[in-house]
Design an enzyme around this catalytic site. Structure first.
Site, PDB file in Angstrom:
ATOM      1  N   ARG A   1       0.841  -1.212   0.000  1.00 61.41           N
ATOM      2  CA  ARG A   1       0.000   0.000   0.000  1.00 61.41           C
ATOM      3  C   ARG A   1       0.871   1.255   0.000  1.00 61.41           C
ATOM      4  O   ARG A   1       0.906   2.018   0.956  1.00 61.41           O
ATOM      5  CB  ARG A   1      -0.968  -0.073   1.150  1.00 61.41           C
ATOM      6  CG  ARG A   1      -2.083  -1.021   0.740  1.00 61.41           C
ATOM      7  CD  ARG A   1      -3.113  -1.200   1.741  1.00 61.41           C
ATOM      8  NE  ARG A   1      -4.398  -1.379   1.072  1.00 61.41           N
ATOM      9  CZ  ARG A   1      -5.508  -1.668   1.712  1.00 61.41           C
ATOM     10  NH1 ARG A   1      -5.517  -1.769   3.006  1.00 61.41           N
ATOM     11  NH2 ARG A   1      -6.636  -1.824   1.051  1.00 61.41           N
TER      12      ARG A   1
ATOM     13  N   GLN B   1      -1.421   3.139  -5.577  1.00 59.20           N
ATOM     14  CA  GLN B   1      -2.810   3.494  -5.221  1.00 59.20           C
ATOM     15  C   GLN B   1      -3.809   3.264  -6.350  1.00 59.20           C
ATOM     16  O   GLN B   1      -4.915   2.784  -6.107  1.00 59.20           O
ATOM     17  CB  GLN B   1      -2.882   4.949  -4.745  1.00 59.20           C
ATOM     18  CG  GLN B   1      -2.729   5.045  -3.242  1.00 59.20           C
ATOM     19  CD  GLN B   1      -2.760   6.465  -2.718  1.00 59.20           C
ATOM     20  OE1 GLN B   1      -2.964   7.409  -3.481  1.00 59.20           O
ATOM     21  NE2 GLN B   1      -2.548   6.618  -1.434  1.00 59.20           N
TER      22      GLN B   1
ATOM     23  N   ASP C   1      -4.938  -0.319  -6.447  1.00 57.15           N
ATOM     24  CA  ASP C   1      -5.325  -0.908  -5.164  1.00 57.15           C
ATOM     25  C   ASP C   1      -6.777  -1.408  -5.189  1.00 57.15           C
ATOM     26  O   ASP C   1      -7.719  -0.710  -4.824  1.00 57.15           O
ATOM     27  CB  ASP C   1      -5.121   0.138  -4.055  1.00 57.15           C
ATOM     28  CG  ASP C   1      -5.361  -0.436  -2.676  1.00 57.15           C
ATOM     29  OD1 ASP C   1      -5.869  -1.565  -2.571  1.00 57.15           O
ATOM     30  OD2 ASP C   1      -5.053   0.264  -1.695  1.00 57.15           O
TER      31      ASP C   1
ATOM     32  N   SER D   1      -8.804  -1.568  -1.870  1.00 58.29           N
ATOM     33  CA  SER D   1      -9.433  -0.314  -1.460  1.00 58.29           C
ATOM     34  C   SER D   1     -10.654   0.021  -2.315  1.00 58.29           C
ATOM     35  O   SER D   1     -11.693   0.411  -1.788  1.00 58.29           O
ATOM     36  CB  SER D   1      -8.439   0.855  -1.564  1.00 58.29           C
ATOM     37  OG  SER D   1      -7.473   0.726  -0.570  1.00 58.29           O
TER      38      SER D   1
ATOM     39  N   TYR E   1      -1.892  -2.151   8.539  1.00 56.44           N
ATOM     40  CA  TYR E   1      -2.986  -3.041   8.940  1.00 56.44           C
ATOM     41  C   TYR E   1      -3.008  -3.215  10.453  1.00 56.44           C
ATOM     42  O   TYR E   1      -2.049  -2.873  11.142  1.00 56.44           O
ATOM     43  CB  TYR E   1      -2.801  -4.418   8.287  1.00 56.44           C
ATOM     44  CG  TYR E   1      -3.011  -4.405   6.791  1.00 56.44           C
ATOM     45  CD1 TYR E   1      -4.296  -4.292   6.264  1.00 56.44           C
ATOM     46  CD2 TYR E   1      -1.945  -4.503   5.919  1.00 56.44           C
ATOM     47  CE1 TYR E   1      -4.498  -4.291   4.899  1.00 56.44           C
ATOM     48  CE2 TYR E   1      -2.138  -4.495   4.548  1.00 56.44           C
ATOM     49  CZ  TYR E   1      -3.416  -4.392   4.035  1.00 56.44           C
ATOM     50  OH  TYR E   1      -3.614  -4.385   2.685  1.00 56.44           O
TER      51      TYR E   1
HETATM   52  P1  NAD Z   1      -8.719  -4.212   6.749  1.00 54.82           P
HETATM   53  O1  NAD Z   1      -9.749  -4.472   5.704  1.00 54.82           O
HETATM   54  O2  NAD Z   1      -7.581  -5.153   6.890  1.00 54.82           O
HETATM   55  O3  NAD Z   1      -9.462  -4.145   8.184  1.00 54.82           O
HETATM   56  C1  NAD Z   1     -10.572  -3.297   8.376  1.00 54.82           C
HETATM   57  C2  NAD Z   1     -10.425  -2.539   9.661  1.00 54.82           C
HETATM   58  O4  NAD Z   1     -10.642  -3.414  10.768  1.00 54.82           O
HETATM   59  C3  NAD Z   1      -9.056  -1.892   9.901  1.00 54.82           C
HETATM   60  O5  NAD Z   1      -9.228  -0.513  10.123  1.00 54.82           O
HETATM   61  C4  NAD Z   1      -8.537  -2.604  11.137  1.00 54.82           C
HETATM   62  O6  NAD Z   1      -7.744  -1.746  11.949  1.00 54.82           O
HETATM   63  C5  NAD Z   1      -9.825  -2.992  11.823  1.00 54.82           C
HETATM   64  N1  NAD Z   1      -9.716  -4.032  12.844  1.00 54.82           N
HETATM   65  C6  NAD Z   1      -8.976  -5.178  12.839  1.00 54.82           C
HETATM   66  N2  NAD Z   1      -9.150  -5.873  13.967  1.00 54.82           N
HETATM   67  C7  NAD Z   1     -10.041  -5.179  14.725  1.00 54.82           C
HETATM   68  C8  NAD Z   1     -10.628  -5.385  15.992  1.00 54.82           C
HETATM   69  N3  NAD Z   1     -10.335  -6.461  16.744  1.00 54.82           N
HETATM   70  N4  NAD Z   1     -11.501  -4.457  16.451  1.00 54.82           N
HETATM   71  C9  NAD Z   1     -11.804  -3.370  15.711  1.00 54.82           C
HETATM   72  N5  NAD Z   1     -11.277  -3.109  14.519  1.00 54.82           N
HETATM   73  C10 NAD Z   1     -10.405  -4.003  14.021  1.00 54.82           C
HETATM   74  O7  NAD Z   1      -8.156  -2.744   6.615  1.00 54.82           O
HETATM   75  P2  NAD Z   1      -8.201  -1.762   5.360  1.00 54.82           P
HETATM   76  O8  NAD Z   1      -9.551  -1.210   5.208  1.00 54.82           O
HETATM   77  O9  NAD Z   1      -7.599  -2.465   4.220  1.00 54.82           O
HETATM   78  O10 NAD Z   1      -7.271  -0.582   5.840  1.00 54.82           O
HETATM   79  C11 NAD Z   1      -6.098  -0.778   6.608  1.00 54.82           C
HETATM   80  C12 NAD Z   1      -5.263   0.494   6.654  1.00 54.82           C
HETATM   81  O11 NAD Z   1      -4.623   0.726   5.405  1.00 54.82           O
HETATM   82  C13 NAD Z   1      -6.019   1.749   6.968  1.00 54.82           C
HETATM   83  O12 NAD Z   1      -5.188   2.521   7.803  1.00 54.82           O
HETATM   84  C14 NAD Z   1      -6.158   2.412   5.633  1.00 54.82           C
HETATM   85  O13 NAD Z   1      -6.357   3.798   5.757  1.00 54.82           O
HETATM   86  C15 NAD Z   1      -4.819   2.073   5.046  1.00 54.82           C
HETATM   87  N6  NAD Z   1      -4.774   2.183   3.584  1.00 54.82           N
HETATM   88  C16 NAD Z   1      -3.731   2.835   2.990  1.00 54.82           C
HETATM   89  C17 NAD Z   1      -3.661   2.932   1.620  1.00 54.82           C
HETATM   90  C18 NAD Z   1      -2.522   3.628   0.927  1.00 54.82           C
HETATM   91  O14 NAD Z   1      -2.436   3.591  -0.258  1.00 54.82           O
HETATM   92  N7  NAD Z   1      -1.622   4.255   1.619  1.00 54.82           N
HETATM   93  C19 NAD Z   1      -4.635   2.368   0.834  1.00 54.82           C
HETATM   94  C20 NAD Z   1      -5.689   1.681   1.466  1.00 54.82           C
HETATM   95  C21 NAD Z   1      -5.730   1.599   2.843  1.00 54.82           C
END
Ligand code: NAD
Length: 393
Positions: free
Chosen positions: A128, A133, A136, A139, A236
């Site tokens: 990520r 992006q 992705d 996302s 993550y």
């Molecule tokens: P994910 O689908 O793996 O998980 C969804 C959410 O569940 C996450 O926010 C995680 O912290 C949460 N979670 C896990 N265990 C939990 C628990 N026990 N209780 C409550 N919540 C819990 O995550 P995602 O949506 O793919 O996103 C992960 C991170 O990556 C985020 O910070 C997002 O902003 C970031 N991200 C960055 C980019 C980039 O290009 N830089 C792109 C996409 C996402």
């Protein structure tokens, strides 16, 4: 070079891996595109739209896949004698396969790609980083899943989301709790807010607090000190210990009495999803409340949720366990997924439309699963390579 797109045949799948827009772009960079007749049906892309974008229409999957140098897929190809059709068997050695191939969940299939001489890329393993992006797919699909989860909840809820003051009386705004505030959770919050609900959210990562609050929702934090260490270098969540999970449940039980709708989106990459709502906790919700379990395919955040179904508990709480939420908004999901794959493809094809795989590129390194008959991805290589060898005899 020929790029093939076929109809997705796995259960609950209506998306397709290319759109008329991306077909046009692929043709524009010198690629030939062949689409199986009906490939875009579930996403409302007709054969005529693909043809006028420059694709050749093939009568069936065998014709499309057999001619391909590159295959774009949403789901992993069907494999084996019982498969109807055995999509992998149509691919010639050296074919590039790109899709959501679920390598950690189905390592034995990755070994089969190796044995078949396929050059496979799993798009969900993208790092990520900023440069990735546009590719992705996790996302782009999670965002639409979060949106759709809020709408499905609103649809099943026997009451309105917004407060309404009418001559016949006042309707109270619905109270929505979003558990897991990543990409899907944040869009669920935004959508529920747009519908007029009062929204709160929780996550294990401290970084989620500001994002949740910027959407006008309140943040429920379980343990501030733990939250600061809950995020991996990749962004993550870590898997939480038993003690944290118990405290999280205690905290959430306190708020559930005032909640009408819960949308659960919590995932840990490569692991079973954490259980956030136990059967006992569901008992705190009033009859008529709705819970959406977006993690149902990864084992579920909610006890009692069932894949592809709506379960109603003895107390009258509905648990929505729809499979493949992005597929329920297939046209937009396909449009965005197709763009993700097109951006990825641009990494693999040079200016003359020839394949050029730069193995030093960190995006390639992270996503490449198999080549030259072997499993080469560091996340899988050791055990799966042995299996591939065994399979190849
Ligand atoms: P994910 O689908 O793996 O998980 C969804 C959410 O569940 C996450 O926010 C995680 O912290 C949460 N979670 C896990 N265990 C939990 C628990 N026990 N209780 C409550 N919540 C819990 O995550 P995602 O949506 O793919 O996103 C992960 C991170 O990556 C985020 O910070 C997002 O902003 C970031 N991200 C960055 C980019 C980039 O290009 N830089 C792109 C996409 C996402």
């Amino acid at each position: 070079m020929k790029v093939a797109i076929v109809k997705e045949r796995r259960a609950f799948e209506r998306r397709v891996a290319a759109s008329p827009d991306t077909v046009k772009r692929m043709v524009g960079i010198g690629l030939e595109v062949v689409a199986e007749s009906g490939a875009g049906e579930g996403a409302q892309f007709t054969d005529a739209a693909f043809a006028s974008a420059g694709a050749e229409i093939a009568a069936d999957a065998a014709a499309a896949l057999g001619a391909a140098d590159i295959v774009l897929k949403v789901q992993r190809p069907l494999i084996g004698q019982a498969a109807e059709p055995d999509e992998l068997s149509y691919l010639k050695r050296g074919t590039v396969l790109i899709g959501l191939l679920q390598p950690l969940r189905h390592p034995e299939e990755i070994s089969a790609y190796a044995a078949a001489g396929i050059v496979a890329f799993a798009i969900e393993l993208l790092p990520r980083i900023t440069r990735a992006q546009a590719m992705d797919a996790l996302s782009s699909q999670a965002n639409l899943a979060g949106y759709k989860a809020a709408l499905e909840a609103a649809d099943e809820f026997g009451r309105a989301f917004p407060m309404m003051m009418t001559a016949a009386g006042t309707i109270k705004a619905a109270r929505v709790l979003v558990m897991g505030a990543g990409v899907a959770g944040l869009q669920a919050i935004a959508t529920a807010r747009r519908l007029g609900a009062i929204v709160s959210a929780t996550d294990v990562r401290a970084a989620a607090k500001e994002q949740v609050e910027s959407l006008g929702a309140s943040f429920i934090i379980v343990d501030e000190a733990v939250a600061l260490t809950a995020e991996t270098a990749g962004g993550y969540a870590r898997e939480m210990g038993e003690d944290f999970q118990r405290r999280q449940r205690d905290k959430i039980v306190e708020v559930l009495k005032r909640i009408d709708v819960v949308i659960c989106t919590a995932l840990i990459p490569g692991r079973k999803a954490p259980v956030l709502l136990t059967e006992a906790m569901l008992g705190e919700l009033a009859p008529g409340s709705v819970v959406v379990d977006l993690a149902v395919e990864s084992g579920g955040n909610v006890e009692g949720s069932r894949l592809g179904e709506i379960v109603t508990t003895a107390q009258g709480v509905k648990i929505i366990g729809y499979a493949n939420m992005p597929s329920r908004i297939a046209a937009d999901a396909s449009q965005l997924y197709a763009r993700n794959l097109h951006s990825f493809l641009a990494l693999l094809v040079d200016k003359d439309g020839k394949l050029k795989i730069d193995r030093a590129d960190e995006i390639i390194k992270a996503t490449l699963l198999t080549e030259n008959g072997a499993v080469v991805n560091p996340a899988l290589a050791a055990p799966a390579a042995a299996e591939a060898q065994a399979a190849a005899g």
